[in-house]
Design a protein around this motif. Structure first.
Motif, mmCIF file in Angstrom:
data_model
loop_
_atom_site.group_PDB
_atom_site.id
_atom_site.type_symbol
_atom_site.label_atom_id
_atom_site.label_comp_id
_atom_site.label_asym_id
_atom_site.label_seq_id
_atom_site.Cartn_x
_atom_site.Cartn_y
_atom_site.Cartn_z
ATOM 1 N N TRP A 48 0.972 -1.148 -0.079
ATOM 2 C CA TRP A 48 0.140 -0.076 -0.106
ATOM 3 C C TRP A 48 0.950 1.246 0.079
ATOM 4 N N ARG A 49 1.944 1.227 0.755
ATOM 5 C CA ARG A 49 2.870 2.330 0.619
ATOM 6 C C ARG A 49 3.390 2.432 -0.878
ATOM 7 N N THR A 50 3.770 1.624 -1.303
ATOM 8 C CA THR A 50 4.564 1.464 -2.736
ATOM 9 C C THR A 50 3.569 2.003 -3.682
ATOM 10 N N LEU A 51 2.245 1.279 -3.664
ATOM 11 C CA LEU A 51 1.128 1.847 -4.566
ATOM 12 C C LEU A 51 0.689 3.572 -4.237
ATOM 13 N N GLY A 52 0.764 3.883 -3.087
ATOM 14 C CA GLY A 52 0.608 5.277 -2.873
ATOM 15 C C GLY A 52 1.501 6.089 -3.310
ATOM 16 N N MET A 53 2.822 5.665 -3.414
ATOM 17 C CA MET A 53 3.806 6.634 -3.946
ATOM 18 C C MET A 53 3.827 6.427 -5.591
ATOM 19 N N GLY A 54 3.451 5.418 -5.938
ATOM 20 C CA GLY A 54 3.373 5.143 -7.473
ATOM 21 C C GLY A 54 2.168 6.310 -8.081
ATOM 22 N N LEU A 55 1.046 6.019 -7.272
ATOM 23 C CA LEU A 55 -0.024 7.206 -7.631
ATOM 24 C C LEU A 55 0.443 8.604 -7.514
ATOM 25 N N THR A 56 1.180 8.772 -6.373
ATOM 26 C CA THR A 56 1.637 10.244 -6.215
ATOM 27 C C THR A 56 2.601 10.496 -7.465
ATOM 28 N N PHE A 57 3.654 9.819 -7.634
ATOM 29 C CA PHE A 57 4.631 10.070 -8.728
ATOM 30 C C PHE A 57 3.706 10.102 -10.019
ATOM 31 N N ALA A 58 3.088 9.107 -10.311
ATOM 32 C CA ALA A 58 2.053 9.123 -11.770
ATOM 33 C C ALA A 58 1.592 10.572 -11.934
ATOM 34 N N VAL A 59 0.851 11.001 -10.771
ATOM 35 C CA VAL A 59 0.139 12.222 -10.907
ATOM 36 C C VAL A 59 1.157 13.587 -11.255
ATOM 37 N N LEU A 60 2.140 13.549 -10.500
ATOM 38 C CA LEU A 60 3.283 14.548 -10.662
ATOM 39 C C LEU A 60 3.765 14.429 -11.908
ATOM 40 N N GLY A 61 4.045 13.310 -12.507
ATOM 41 C CA GLY A 61 4.437 13.277 -13.863
ATOM 42 C C GLY A 61 3.668 13.468 -14.804
ATOM 43 N N VAL A 62 2.491 12.877 -14.671
ATOM 44 C CA VAL A 62 1.614 13.188 -16.058
ATOM 45 C C VAL A 62 1.047 14.488 -15.881
ATOM 46 N N GLY A 63 0.996 15.187 -14.571
ATOM 47 C CA GLY A 63 0.307 16.508 -14.446
ATOM 48 C C GLY A 63 1.645 17.644 -15.006
ATOM 49 N N ALA A 64 2.978 17.350 -14.745
ATOM 50 C CA ALA A 64 3.720 18.205 -14.986
ATOM 51 C C ALA A 64 3.986 18.228 -16.520
ATOM 52 N N ALA A 65 4.075 16.954 -17.241
ATOM 53 C CA ALA A 65 3.740 16.983 -18.784
ATOM 54 C C ALA A 65 2.741 17.530 -19.249
ATOM 55 N N ALA A 66 1.521 17.374 -18.801
ATOM 56 C CA ALA A 66 0.253 18.132 -19.118
ATOM 57 C C ALA A 66 0.385 19.571 -19.183
ATOM 58 N N LEU A 67 0.827 19.993 -18.012
ATOM 59 C CA LEU A 67 0.882 21.617 -17.825
ATOM 60 C C LEU A 67 2.179 22.024 -18.919
ATOM 61 N N LEU A 68 3.203 21.118 -18.829
ATOM 62 C CA LEU A 68 4.150 21.753 -19.911
ATOM 63 C C LEU A 68 3.522 21.763 -21.203
ATOM 64 N N GLY A 69 2.793 20.881 -21.670
ATOM 65 C CA GLY A 69 2.073 20.990 -22.889
ATOM 66 C C GLY A 69 1.078 22.099 -23.052
ATOM 67 N N LEU A 70 0.216 22.344 -21.937
ATOM 68 C CA LEU A 70 -0.588 23.425 -22.331
ATOM 69 C C LEU A 70 0.270 24.836 -22.248
ATOM 70 N N VAL A 71 1.176 25.171 -21.384
ATOM 71 C CA VAL A 71 2.218 26.270 -21.526
ATOM 72 C C VAL A 71 2.671 26.504 -23.013
ATOM 73 N N LEU A 72 3.258 25.443 -23.505
ATOM 74 C CA LEU A 72 3.616 25.676 -24.928
ATOM 75 C C LEU A 72 2.802 25.855 -25.820
ATOM 76 N N ALA A 73 1.450 25.008 -25.798
ATOM 77 C CA ALA A 73 0.501 25.278 -26.732
ATOM 78 C C ALA A 73 0.135 26.669 -26.553
ATOM 79 N N ASP A 74 0.173 27.387 -25.491
ATOM 80 C CA ASP A 74 -0.266 28.564 -25.012
ATOM 81 C C ASP A 74 0.699 29.873 -25.855
ATOM 82 N N ALA A 75 1.792 29.205 -25.644
ATOM 83 C CA ALA A 75 2.847 30.180 -26.135
ATOM 84 C C ALA A 75 3.259 30.239 -27.599
ATOM 85 N N PHE A 76 3.057 28.992 -28.266
ATOM 86 C CA PHE A 76 3.295 28.760 -29.701
ATOM 87 C C PHE A 76 2.105 28.707 -30.548
ATOM 88 N N GLY A 77 1.093 28.266 -29.831
ATOM 89 C CA GLY A 77 -0.387 28.001 -30.627
ATOM 90 C C GLY A 77 -1.026 29.011 -31.059
#
Length: 132
Positions: free
Chosen positions: A103-132
């Motif tokens: 459960w500890r491992t699953l919790g960290m996995g979910l946390t890291f997945a959200v941070l990674g996916v969220g950061a990638a999505a945010l970067l994509g939104l920022v780049l689309a806004d800047a260059f789109g």
């Protein structure tokens, strides 16, 4: 600009933070520990609380920025729900004696997945806004 989805997860995560805080206080009282962590169950409560405090602010900041940048609400809710679940499951796993590592491992996995996916999505939104 109101951020209702982020506000929802801020409220829910604050509730979880409050519960983890109460667990630390109860453990300190039960084992007569006023300062430090000389008892293993107090240490578990302190680390569950501390780990939550280390990750929750970044997760909420990321959700707020994603919502503010226009990520569809279903995406904000998917990330927010996964983040809340990850933090709750991690706290439950680390707070047990004996520890429930899966459960500890699953919790960290979910946390890291959200941070990674969220950061990638945010970067994509920022780049689309800047260059789109």
């Amino acid at each position: 600009m109101p951020l209702p989805a982020t506000a929802l997860y801020a409220a829910l995560l604050t509730g979880l933070f409050f519960l983890l805080s109460i667990r630390v206080i109860e453990a300190r009282r039960r084992y007569h520990v006023t300062l430090g962590i000389p008892h293993r169950l107090v240490e578990r409560a302190v680390r569950a609380h501390g780990n939550f405090a280390e990750y929750a602010p970044l997760g909420l900041l990321l959700l707020g920025l994603l919502e503010g940048m226009g990520l569809p609400l279903w995406g904000v809710h998917a990330l927010g729900t996964a983040f809340l679940a990850g933090r709750a499951v991690h706290a439950w796993g680390i707070g047990r004696e004996p520890e429930v590592l899966r459960w500890r491992t699953l919790g960290m996995g979910l946390t890291f997945a959200v941070l990674g996916v969220g950061a990638a999505a945010l970067l994509g939104l920022v780049l689309a806004d800047a260059f789109g």
